[in-house]
Design a protein around this motif. Structure first.
Motif, PDB file in Angstrom:
ATOM      1  N   GLU A 182     -43.814 -12.913  60.485  1.00  0.00           N
ATOM      2  CA  GLU A 182     -42.974 -11.716  60.644  1.00  0.00           C
ATOM      3  C   GLU A 182     -42.349 -11.330  59.301  1.00  0.00           C
ATOM      4  OE1 GLU A 182     -42.652  -9.844  63.226  1.00  0.00           O
ATOM      5  OE2 GLU A 182     -43.536 -11.042  64.827  1.00  0.00           O
ATOM      6  N   SER A 231     -39.847  -7.969  57.801  1.00  0.00           N
ATOM      7  CA  SER A 231     -39.709  -7.169  59.025  1.00  0.00           C
ATOM      8  C   SER A 231     -38.613  -6.119  58.916  1.00  0.00           C
ATOM      9  CB  SER A 231     -39.421  -8.093  60.216  1.00  0.00           C
ATOM     10  OG  SER A 231     -38.248  -8.856  59.979  1.00  0.00           O
ATOM     11  N   VAL A 244     -48.086 -10.320  60.011  1.00  0.00           N
ATOM     12  CA  VAL A 244     -47.301  -9.157  60.435  1.00  0.00           C
ATOM     13  C   VAL A 244     -47.959  -8.540  61.659  1.00  0.00           C
ATOM     14  CG1 VAL A 244     -46.479  -8.644  58.104  1.00  0.00           C
ATOM     15  CG2 VAL A 244     -48.602  -7.598  58.925  1.00  0.00           C
ATOM     16  N   ARG A 272     -47.017  -3.027  61.021  1.00  0.00           N
ATOM     17  CA  ARG A 272     -46.552  -3.285  59.655  1.00  0.00           C
ATOM     18  C   ARG A 272     -47.707  -3.363  58.665  1.00  0.00           C
ATOM     19  NH1 ARG A 272     -42.036  -2.752  57.503  1.00  0.00           N
ATOM     20  NH2 ARG A 272     -42.263  -4.616  56.219  1.00  0.00           N
TER      21      ARG A 272
END
Length: 312
Positions: A250, A253, A278, A282
C-alpha cells in the motif's frame, strides 16, 4: 502421656502428609532430627552473607546496567551520524532532512545526565598498580551527585515485600521502560530550509505536524524508512553484489503522483531496490517511474500473475 503424644503426632502428620514418620514410635528420634534441621543455628551468618550478596548485586547493577545504557545511547548517536551522512546531500523533492537525538524532557532527562556524566569516563592507561583495585567505575564525585537517583531506579525495579499482583505488574512495566535506552532520549527530524538570504533554517517535523497536508506529512516517514534500510544494507559485508531489497505494501497511499515520484527517486539515490504493491487505481501514477509491472489476480482460490507491457 503417650496417648497425648500420639495425638499430637497424628495432628502433625495430618498437616504434613509428606513426613513419613510413625505416630506411635517408642522414641522421638525422627522428630528430633527434623527439629534440629529446621532450627538453623547459623541464621545470623546467613543474614550477613545475604546482606553482602545484596550489596554486591547493587554494585553489579550499577556497573552493568548504567554502562550498558550509556553504551547504547552512544551507539544511537553513532547511528544518527551515519544516517545523516547518508541523506545529507539527497533532496527529497525540494527538501532535505536530518535526524536529531537529544536528552529527553522531564524526569527521564535527569536520568540521562546520570548515564552520560563525564565522571564515568575512565582511561585505563592512567591507572597504576592493580587495575582491579583502582578501576572504581563509580567515582565518589558521580556517587555524590547521582547516588539518590541510582537508588530511585532500584526502587522502581524492585517491588516491595509481599507485593500485590498490581505492584508486581507495575515493577515489570518500570523495568521494561527504564531498561530501554530510548526512554532517556528524544528523537526528532528536521527539514533544512534555505531562506532568500541563503540562511539555513531548521523546521522540526514535530512542530509541523498537523499543518502539512496528508501527503506532505508522509515525507519524513518515507525519508526515515528508506534511510534506515540504506544504513542496514550498508553494514553488509563488502560483496560486489548486494541485495538492497525493500518491499512496501500500500505504498504512497496518501501521496499524489508528484510526491510518489519523489519517493521512488529518493530510493534510487540510496541504491535501494523497491518492490511496491499498490491497488489498481494507484498504478497509473507510478507506472512511468518503475522498471517493470506485474498484476496479480485471484479467482476460484487461484492466484495468477501477468507481466504488463509499459510500452514507451
Amino acid at each position: 502421656q503417650k496417648s497425648v503424644l500420639v495425638e499430637v503426632r497424628t495432628d502433625y502428620l495430618k498437616n504434613h502428609p509428606q513426613r513419613d514418620f510413625s505416630a506411635s514410635a517408642g522414641d522421638n528420634g525422627d522428630y528430633e532430627k527434623l527439629l534440629a534441621k529446621l532450627q538453623c543455628g547459623e541464621l545470623e551468618a546467613y543474614k550477613k552473607k545475604a546482606n553482602a550478596q545484596a550489596k554486591s548485586a547493587v554494585e553489579h547493577f550499577k556497573e552493568d546496567f548504567i554502562y550498558k545504557i550509556r553504551s547504547a545511547i552512544r551507539e544511537a548517536y553513532v547511528r544518527r551520524d551515519e544516517l545523516n551522512r547518508i541523506i545529507r546531500n539527497l533532496d527529497f523533492g525540494k527538501d532535505r532532512y536530518q535526524f536529531r537525538i537529544g536528552r529527553s524532557k522531564g524526569r527521564d532527562g535527569e536520568f540521562y545526565d546520570m548515564f552520560m556524566d563525564e565522571d564515568l569516563d575512565i582511561d585505563p592507561s592512567t591507572l597504576s598498580v592493580s587495575v582491579d583495585h583502582q578501576m572504581n567505575l563509580f567515582s565518589m564525585s558521580h556517587e555524590n551527585k547521582y547516588g539518590h537517583m541510582i537508588s530511585e531506579l532500584l526502587d522502581l525495579f524492585i517491588p516491595p515485600e509481599n507485593a500485590t499482583a498490581a505492584e508486581l505488574e507495575e515493577a515489570r512495566k518500570n523495568m521494561e521502560k527504564y531498561a530501554d535506552y530510548r526512554t532517556y532520549l528524544k528523537f526528532s527530524m528536521y527539514e533544512q530550509a534555505v531562506d532568500a538570504e541563503g540562511n539555513v533554517k531548521k523546521n522540526y517535523v514535530d512542530d509541523m505536524a498537523g499543518r502539512d497536508s496528508g501527503g506532505e506529512g508522509q515525507n519524513p516517514k518515507y525519508v526515515a524508512l528508506l534511510a534506515g534500510f540504506a544504513m542496514l544494507y550498508n553494514q553488509q559485508s563488502n560483496r560486489e553484489s548486494k541485495i538492497r531489497l525493500v518491499m512496501l505494501d500500500e505504498a504512497f497511499s496518501k501521496m499524489d503522483k508528484e510526491r510518489s515520484e519523489v519517493c521512488l527517486h529518493y530510493a534510487r539515490q540510496l541504491g535501494l531496490q523497491l518492490v511496491v504493491c499498490v491497488p489498481d487505481e494507484r498504478l497509473q501514477s507510478l507506472i512511468r517511474n518503475v522498471d517493470c509491472v506485474y498484476a496479480f489476480r485471484r479467482a476460484d482460490n487461484r492466484i495468477s500473475m501477468i507481466h504488463i507491457d509499459k510500452g514507451q
